[in-house]
Write a protein that holds these residues in place. Sequence first.
Motif, PDB file in Angstrom:
ATOM      1  N   LYS A 196       0.842  -1.207   0.000  1.00 17.42           N
ATOM      2  CA  LYS A 196       0.000   0.000   0.000  1.00 17.42           C
ATOM      3  C   LYS A 196       0.867   1.243   0.000  1.00 17.42           C
ATOM      4  O   LYS A 196       1.981   1.261   0.549  1.00 17.42           O
ATOM      5  N   GLY A 197       0.357   2.304  -0.616  1.00 19.76           N
ATOM      6  CA  GLY A 197       1.110   3.551  -0.711  1.00 19.76           C
ATOM      7  C   GLY A 197       1.100   4.333   0.583  1.00 19.76           C
ATOM      8  O   GLY A 197       0.120   4.308   1.336  1.00 19.76           O
ATOM      9  N   TYR A 198       2.192   5.034   0.834  1.00 16.08           N
ATOM     10  CA  TYR A 198       2.272   5.940   1.992  1.00 16.08           C
ATOM     11  C   TYR A 198       1.521   7.216   1.639  1.00 16.08           C
ATOM     12  O   TYR A 198       1.848   7.884   0.660  1.00 16.08           O
ATOM     13  N   ARG A 199       0.519   7.579   2.433  1.00 14.46           N
ATOM     14  CA  ARG A 199      -0.381   8.679   2.089  1.00 14.46           C
ATOM     15  C   ARG A 199      -0.122   9.924   2.925  1.00 14.46           C
ATOM     16  O   ARG A 199       0.359   9.849   4.052  1.00 14.46           O
ATOM     17  N   ASP A 200      -0.486  11.062   2.335  1.00 21.87           N
ATOM     18  CA  ASP A 200      -0.346  12.334   3.042  1.00 21.87           C
ATOM     19  C   ASP A 200      -1.647  12.669   3.756  1.00 21.87           C
ATOM     20  O   ASP A 200      -2.576  11.844   3.815  1.00 21.87           O
ATOM     21  N   GLY A 201      -1.742  13.896   4.295  1.00 21.74           N
ATOM     22  CA  GLY A 201      -2.916  14.286   5.064  1.00 21.74           C
ATOM     23  C   GLY A 201      -4.200  14.365   4.257  1.00 21.74           C
ATOM     24  O   GLY A 201      -5.297  14.333   4.817  1.00 21.74           O
ATOM     25  N   THR A 202      -4.106  14.461   2.938  1.00 20.26           N
ATOM     26  CA  THR A 202      -5.293  14.543   2.086  1.00 20.26           C
ATOM     27  C   THR A 202      -5.800  13.170   1.658  1.00 20.26           C
ATOM     28  O   THR A 202      -6.843  13.071   1.022  1.00 20.26           O
ATOM     29  N   GLY A 203      -5.043  12.129   1.979  1.00 23.53           N
ATOM     30  CA  GLY A 203      -5.429  10.791   1.575  1.00 23.53           C
ATOM     31  C   GLY A 203      -4.795  10.337   0.280  1.00 23.53           C
ATOM     32  O   GLY A 203      -4.977   9.187  -0.137  1.00 23.53           O
ATOM     33  N   SER A 204      -4.043  11.211  -0.377  1.00 17.95           N
ATOM     34  CA  SER A 204      -3.364  10.855  -1.620  1.00 17.95           C
ATOM     35  C   SER A 204      -2.021  10.206  -1.306  1.00 17.95           C
ATOM     36  O   SER A 204      -1.414  10.475  -0.261  1.00 17.95           O
ATOM     37  N   VAL A 205      -1.555   9.352  -2.225  1.00 19.88           N
ATOM     38  CA  VAL A 205      -0.222   8.771  -2.045  1.00 19.88           C
ATOM     39  C   VAL A 205       0.802   9.898  -2.099  1.00 19.88           C
ATOM     40  O   VAL A 205       0.839  10.677  -3.047  1.00 19.88           O
ATOM     41  N   LYS A 206       1.591  10.008  -1.063  1.00 19.05           N
ATOM     42  CA  LYS A 206       2.513  11.135  -0.903  1.00 19.05           C
ATOM     43  C   LYS A 206       3.634  11.092  -1.935  1.00 19.05           C
ATOM     44  O   LYS A 206       4.183  10.025  -2.232  1.00 19.05           O
ATOM     45  N   ILE A 207       3.951  12.252  -2.463  1.00 18.86           N
ATOM     46  CA  ILE A 207       5.089  12.393  -3.377  1.00 18.86           C
ATOM     47  C   ILE A 207       6.251  12.997  -2.587  1.00 18.86           C
ATOM     48  O   ILE A 207       6.138  14.095  -2.038  1.00 18.86           O
ATOM     49  N   PHE A 208       7.350  12.272  -2.520  1.00 17.19           N
ATOM     50  CA  PHE A 208       8.524  12.716  -1.778  1.00 17.19           C
ATOM     51  C   PHE A 208       9.506  13.415  -2.722  1.00 17.19           C
ATOM     52  O   PHE A 208       9.683  12.997  -3.864  1.00 17.19           O
ATOM     53  N   GLN A 209      10.127  14.465  -2.214  1.00 17.29           N
ATOM     54  CA  GLN A 209      11.193  15.131  -2.961  1.00 17.29           C
ATOM     55  C   GLN A 209      12.468  14.301  -2.855  1.00 17.29           C
ATOM     56  O   GLN A 209      12.857  13.880  -1.768  1.00 17.29           O
ATOM     57  N   GLY A 210      13.093  14.068  -4.007  1.00 19.61           N
ATOM     58  CA  GLY A 210      14.310  13.276  -4.025  1.00 19.61           C
ATOM     59  C   GLY A 210      15.558  14.125  -4.114  1.00 19.61           C
ATOM     60  O   GLY A 210      15.679  15.141  -3.434  1.00 19.61           O
ATOM     61  N   ASN A 211      16.469  13.758  -4.996  1.00 24.00           N
ATOM     62  CA  ASN A 211      17.782  14.396  -5.042  1.00 24.00           C
ATOM     63  C   ASN A 211      17.866  15.479  -6.112  1.00 24.00           C
ATOM     64  O   ASN A 211      17.088  15.508  -7.072  1.00 24.00           O
ATOM     65  N   ILE A 212      18.849  16.352  -5.921  1.00 20.86           N
ATOM     66  CA  ILE A 212      19.130  17.401  -6.902  1.00 20.86           C
ATOM     67  C   ILE A 212      20.572  17.300  -7.398  1.00 20.86           C
ATOM     68  O   ILE A 212      21.015  18.127  -8.192  1.00 20.86           O
ATOM     69  N   ASP A 213      21.292  16.311  -6.885  1.00 25.59           N
ATOM     70  CA  ASP A 213      22.670  16.094  -7.329  1.00 25.59           C
ATOM     71  C   ASP A 213      23.021  14.623  -7.130  1.00 25.59           C
ATOM     72  O   ASP A 213      22.129  13.798  -6.877  1.00 25.59           O
ATOM     73  N   LEU A 214      24.295  14.290  -7.218  1.00 19.13           N
ATOM     74  CA  LEU A 214      24.705  12.892  -7.243  1.00 19.13           C
ATOM     75  C   LEU A 214      24.971  12.280  -5.868  1.00 19.13           C
ATOM     76  O   LEU A 214      24.519  11.172  -5.590  1.00 19.13           O
ATOM     77  N   ASP A 215      25.725  12.969  -5.033  1.00 26.51           N
ATOM     78  CA  ASP A 215      26.282  12.327  -3.849  1.00 26.51           C
ATOM     79  C   ASP A 215      25.802  12.859  -2.507  1.00 26.51           C
ATOM     80  O   ASP A 215      26.205  12.334  -1.474  1.00 26.51           O
ATOM     81  N   ASN A 216      24.978  13.902  -2.502  1.00 30.32           N
ATOM     82  CA  ASN A 216      24.439  14.385  -1.226  1.00 30.32           C
ATOM     83  C   ASN A 216      23.212  13.565  -0.831  1.00 30.32           C
ATOM     84  O   ASN A 216      22.332  13.295  -1.651  1.00 30.32           O
TER      85      ASN A 216
END
Length: 267
Positions: A212-232
């Motif tokens: 099952k998807g991890y949901r946010d406060g609205t009940g939608s499957v939460k979209i997580f912010q990922g990376n903006i570079d290679l090694d951080n």
Amino acid sequence: MALASFIFALLCVSELSTDKAFSQVAPNAVCSCQEAYTSEDGTTTVVLQLPKTSTAVSTGNKSLSELDKLKQNYQKQAQMLSSQGLLLMQQAKQIQQIELELQDLKLSISKPPADCQDLLVSGNTPISDSQITASSMYNSDHGPAHSRLYTNMDNHIVGSWSARTNDNKQWLQFDFGRVRKLTAILTKGRNQIAQFVKTYQIHYGNNTLLMKGYRDGTGSVKIFQGNIDLDNIHENVLNPPVYARYLRINPLTWYGHISVRADVLGC
């Protein structure tokens, strides 16, 4: 007898709030009569006279009924001020409680609980390579075992897991062997090559057929912010945490190619 009681009530009023009013309306009112009472405020003595032929006492231009109304007004104002003071105190306590709750919330979402932040994939008791699986891989050199967070590229190792195709049906999955408390997701891009996942969702469960998807406060499957570079390392705290044996990372957007290194904090 009734008249004396009436005068006594008036003197009680003066003790509460009207003695100043008496001194203002009749500062020099001194006379003698058969029924006379005095009120001392420290500076002025006011003597009230009650003629035997009248039940109304006048002190200057103020009658007893007017002074009674004045007393009632003072009492209403005092009650109103007291109520307002209590209301302000209650509101101040509520504001303080809200501030404490907000501070606690900020702390809770900024980092995992101090007692539950072990690296479950590659920490002190790492899971095996066979417990790291994926929807696909670019080739055998880009398999899911290369997704460990601290994998670096060298002559024999590719510095991440890379999917075979770039679409939102790809996933990287960890099997922790038993139900664990999961508190945060850590991700990196591909070492030495400009490829990384920019956003993703996670799915979890105790059976890979019932994820099952991890949901946010609205009940939608939460979209997580990922990376903006290679090694951080980019960390996403799970608030609330989840309890599961399996956790799956599903890339949604990426730079260059779907490539990721990852780990999970928990206990």
